[in-house]
Write a protein that holds these residues in place. Sequence first.
Motif, PDB file in Angstrom:
ATOM      1  N   PHE A  43       0.812  -1.103   0.091  1.00 31.12           N
ATOM      2  CA  PHE A  43      -0.105  -0.159   0.093  1.00 31.12           C
ATOM      3  C   PHE A  43       0.874   1.375  -0.033  1.00 31.12           C
ATOM      4  CE2 PHE A  43      -2.308   3.292   1.935  1.00 31.12           C
ATOM      5  CZ  PHE A  43      -3.507   3.487   1.111  1.00 31.12           C
ATOM      6  N   TRP A  44       0.247   2.258  -0.944  1.00 29.27           N
ATOM      7  CA  TRP A  44       1.096   3.375  -0.948  1.00 29.27           C
ATOM      8  C   TRP A  44       2.652   3.421  -1.484  1.00 29.27           C
ATOM      9  CZ3 TRP A  44      -2.259   6.684  -1.938  1.00 29.27           C
ATOM     10  CH2 TRP A  44      -2.066   8.122  -2.007  1.00 29.27           C
ATOM     11  N   SER A  45       3.138   2.306  -2.153  1.00 30.79           N
ATOM     12  CA  SER A  45       4.515   2.254  -2.763  1.00 30.79           C
ATOM     13  C   SER A  45       4.225   2.960  -4.067  1.00 30.79           C
ATOM     14  CB  SER A  45       4.949   0.904  -2.749  1.00 30.79           C
ATOM     15  OG  SER A  45       3.981   0.091  -3.758  1.00 30.79           O
ATOM     16  N   THR A  46       5.118   3.329  -4.599  1.00 28.26           N
ATOM     17  CA  THR A  46       4.756   4.087  -5.951  1.00 28.26           C
ATOM     18  C   THR A  46       5.336   3.095  -7.214  1.00 28.26           C
ATOM     19  OG1 THR A  46       7.109   5.246  -5.646  1.00 28.26           O
ATOM     20  CG2 THR A  46       5.120   6.518  -4.983  1.00 28.26           C
ATOM     21  N   CYS A  47       4.903   3.388  -8.126  1.00 27.59           N
ATOM     22  CA  CYS A  47       5.180   2.579  -9.262  1.00 27.59           C
ATOM     23  C   CYS A  47       4.646   3.189 -10.402  1.00 27.59           C
ATOM     24  CB  CYS A  47       4.315   1.120  -9.384  1.00 27.59           C
ATOM     25  SG  CYS A  47       4.671   0.122 -10.901  1.00 27.59           S
ATOM     26  N   ASN A  48       5.462   3.775 -11.597  1.00 34.21           N
ATOM     27  CA  ASN A  48       5.233   4.462 -12.807  1.00 34.21           C
ATOM     28  C   ASN A  48       4.480   5.716 -12.499  1.00 34.21           C
ATOM     29  OD1 ASN A  48       5.984   2.298 -14.341  1.00 34.21           O
ATOM     30  ND2 ASN A  48       3.646   1.170 -14.282  1.00 34.21           N
ATOM     31  N   GLY A  49       5.114   6.167 -11.228  1.00 34.47           N
ATOM     32  CA  GLY A  49       4.657   7.599 -10.807  1.00 34.47           C
ATOM     33  C   GLY A  49       3.117   7.642 -10.129  1.00 34.47           C
ATOM     34  N   ALA A  50       2.830   6.391  -9.639  1.00 29.05           N
ATOM     35  CA  ALA A  50       1.412   6.478  -8.950  1.00 29.05           C
ATOM     36  C   ALA A  50       1.560   5.687  -7.761  1.00 29.05           C
ATOM     37  CB  ALA A  50       0.469   5.793  -9.914  1.00 29.05           C
ATOM     38  N   TYR A  51       0.627   5.915  -6.833  1.00 28.43           N
ATOM     39  CA  TYR A  51       0.479   5.283  -5.566  1.00 28.43           C
ATOM     40  C   TYR A  51      -0.171   3.983  -5.694  1.00 28.43           C
ATOM     41  CZ  TYR A  51       2.451   9.756  -3.886  1.00 28.43           C
ATOM     42  OH  TYR A  51       3.460  10.905  -3.726  1.00 28.43           O
ATOM     43  N   HIS A  52       0.143   2.987  -5.102  1.00 28.78           N
ATOM     44  CA  HIS A  52      -0.723   1.564  -4.982  1.00 28.78           C
ATOM     45  C   HIS A  52      -1.522   1.610  -3.992  1.00 28.78           C
ATOM     46  CE1 HIS A  52      -0.717  -3.047  -4.824  1.00 28.78           C
ATOM     47  NE2 HIS A  52      -0.896  -2.650  -6.057  1.00 28.78           N
ATOM     48  N   LEU A  53      -2.762   1.498  -4.447  1.00 28.65           N
ATOM     49  CA  LEU A  53      -4.117   1.413  -3.616  1.00 28.65           C
ATOM     50  C   LEU A  53      -4.378  -0.182  -2.964  1.00 28.65           C
ATOM     51  CD1 LEU A  53      -6.119   4.019  -4.983  1.00 28.65           C
ATOM     52  CD2 LEU A  53      -4.473   4.190  -3.183  1.00 28.65           C
ATOM     53  N   GLY A  54      -3.480  -0.879  -2.108  1.00 29.34           N
ATOM     54  CA  GLY A  54      -3.585  -2.265  -1.836  1.00 29.34           C
ATOM     55  C   GLY A  54      -2.338  -2.845  -1.716  1.00 29.34           C
ATOM     56  N   GLU A  55      -2.424  -4.057  -1.944  1.00 33.98           N
ATOM     57  CA  GLU A  55      -1.177  -4.828  -1.766  1.00 33.98           C
ATOM     58  C   GLU A  55      -1.169  -6.028  -2.812  1.00 33.98           C
ATOM     59  OE1 GLU A  55      -0.462  -5.844   2.279  1.00 33.98           O
ATOM     60  OE2 GLU A  55      -1.875  -7.459   2.197  1.00 33.98           O
ATOM     61  N   ASP A  56      -0.085  -6.515  -3.249  1.00 34.11           N
ATOM     62  CA  ASP A  56      -0.029  -7.470  -4.098  1.00 34.11           C
ATOM     63  C   ASP A  56       0.477  -8.579  -3.404  1.00 34.11           C
ATOM     64  OD1 ASP A  56      -1.031  -5.795  -6.041  1.00 34.11           O
ATOM     65  OD2 ASP A  56       0.853  -5.525  -7.213  1.00 34.11           O
ATOM     66  N   ALA A  57      -0.106  -9.812  -3.825  1.00 33.34           N
ATOM     67  CA  ALA A  57       0.223 -11.237  -3.338  1.00 33.34           C
ATOM     68  C   ALA A  57       0.774 -12.070  -4.193  1.00 33.34           C
ATOM     69  CB  ALA A  57      -0.900 -11.796  -2.247  1.00 33.34           C
ATOM     70  N   TYR A  58       1.615 -12.933  -4.145  1.00 33.97           N
ATOM     71  CA  TYR A  58       2.266 -13.661  -5.136  1.00 33.97           C
ATOM     72  C   TYR A  58       1.116 -14.806  -5.331  1.00 33.97           C
ATOM     73  CZ  TYR A  58       6.978 -12.074  -4.710  1.00 33.97           C
ATOM     74  OH  TYR A  58       7.952 -11.309  -4.684  1.00 33.97           O
TER      75      TYR A  58
END
Length: 192
Positions: A43-58
Amino acid sequence: MKTFVIGIACFVIVVSAWGIVFANGISSMMLPLDNYIVNCNIFWSTCNGAYHLGEDAYASVGDVVYSAADGIVVHAKYHAPTKDAVTGEIRKNYGGMVMIEHSLLNGEKIVTVYGHLGKDQGTDILVSSGQTVNKGQPIGRIGPIEENGNYPVHLHYGIHKGAYVEGTSCDGHWKYAGYDYSGCSKNDWYAL
């Protein structure tokens, strides 16, 4: 039995978010995958200039995704990647997606968001809008890259504050998009 494994750097963030949700009235939630291992896109990490709204699980193609708690399905459909009419660039999307609205004991509502499922209703998306689901009920299956919105195989999981309302967020994008391009919608989501 569900397992919950994350890196130490993410641990404080995840524990506090689940604690907030529990404190607000869901006495019991579960993680949406059998083996819930968070990658670095939190959550809130940045990717491609945007903030991530959640989390990613393998995850692996075909892994079953479960409802985190009892609720009502408010959105269950396929979101295909789109092609920009001007640049011709392929824009990624959620692929198969399910959203479930949950009522908290204190009267508030939250919406859990499950993205990057396969595209087929009935095979990959196992629920329909308006359907009541129980905690632990299978709601979908993780899709391959060509069906999951053109992303590496994983589950995007988020918890949005408030009842489901269709529309746009403060940055002009869809309210339940996986990214915030301006930073204005951070408080609309629980930090997982």
